[in-house]
Write a protein that holds these residues in place. Structure first.
Motif, mmCIF file in Angstrom:
data_model
loop_
_atom_site.group_PDB
_atom_site.id
_atom_site.type_symbol
_atom_site.label_atom_id
_atom_site.label_comp_id
_atom_site.label_asym_id
_atom_site.label_seq_id
_atom_site.Cartn_x
_atom_site.Cartn_y
_atom_site.Cartn_z
ATOM 1 N N LEU A 32 73.584 66.935 33.105
ATOM 2 C CA LEU A 32 73.142 65.550 33.287
ATOM 3 C C LEU A 32 71.888 65.472 34.154
ATOM 4 N N PHE A 33 71.895 66.204 35.266
ATOM 5 C CA PHE A 33 70.713 66.160 36.126
ATOM 6 C C PHE A 33 69.492 66.699 35.406
ATOM 7 N N ARG A 34 69.616 67.839 34.723
ATOM 8 C CA ARG A 34 68.463 68.408 34.010
ATOM 9 C C ARG A 34 67.985 67.434 32.932
ATOM 10 N N PHE A 35 68.909 66.767 32.248
ATOM 11 C CA PHE A 35 68.546 65.795 31.224
ATOM 12 C C PHE A 35 67.657 64.706 31.809
ATOM 13 N N PHE A 36 68.110 64.069 32.876
ATOM 14 C CA PHE A 36 67.330 62.976 33.464
ATOM 15 C C PHE A 36 66.045 63.470 34.117
ATOM 16 N N ASP A 37 66.080 64.685 34.667
ATOM 17 C CA ASP A 37 64.873 65.238 35.286
ATOM 18 C C ASP A 37 63.818 65.561 34.227
#
Length: 164
Positions: free
Chosen positions: A116-121
């Protein structure tokens, strides 16, 4: 001793300098391909050490890491003479730690938080994309990943509420 690199900006840094070492995620940001992903991986040991802290202490550590990160990232960028060089990954470390606030325990949830974090980043939805382009210095380097972490945190909490 300077880092050996064809990248002139990186040659201005040294892993022996504690500020540079933190900014580069203990060297994880030096990976040629996907340094942000490797910087996020470097956050996992921090999370594993912190996951058993009380909620207020965890929040305090993340807040201190984010505030200090403004200085760390700004100093490294200034020393490199490049704004937000891809090798500066302390912001990714803090972004994952934000994502994992009050997350359920377990490797599955850590993996979900990571994705999730990599997606939004990576996709940088508005307002993250606007901040990434218009806010500079150490605060500018940190704020887009802080917001990506907050969006990922929100998604994690929705998932945890429904599936944990």
């Amino acid at each position: 001793m300077n880092l050996l690199s064809k990248d002139k900006a990186l040659s201005r840094l040294s892993l022996r300098n504690p500020i540079h070492c933190l900014a580069l995620g203990f060297g994880s940001g030096l990976v040629a391909k996907a340094p942000g992903t490797f910087g996020t991986l470097a956050a996992i040991p921090f999370y594993l050490l912190m996951m058993h802290l009380s909620f207020p202490l965890y929040l305090m550590c993340v807040a201190i890491g984010a505030i200090v990160g403004v200085y760390i990232c700004g100093k490294a960028a200034k020393d490199m003479q490049v704004h937000d060089h891809g090798a500066i990954v302390w912001d990714e470390v803090i972004g994952l730690l934000i994502t994992m606030i009050a997350a359920p325990a377990g490797l599955l949830w850590l993996g979900v938080g990571f994705v999730l974090f990599r997606f939004f980043d990576i996709i940088k939805p508005w307002p993250i994309s606007w901040l990434d382009k218009h806010v500079h210095g150490g605060f500018g380097i940190m704020i887009d990943d802080v917001l990506a972490g907050i969006l990922a945190l929100f998604c994690m909490q929705v998932l945890a509420f429904n599936f944990a």
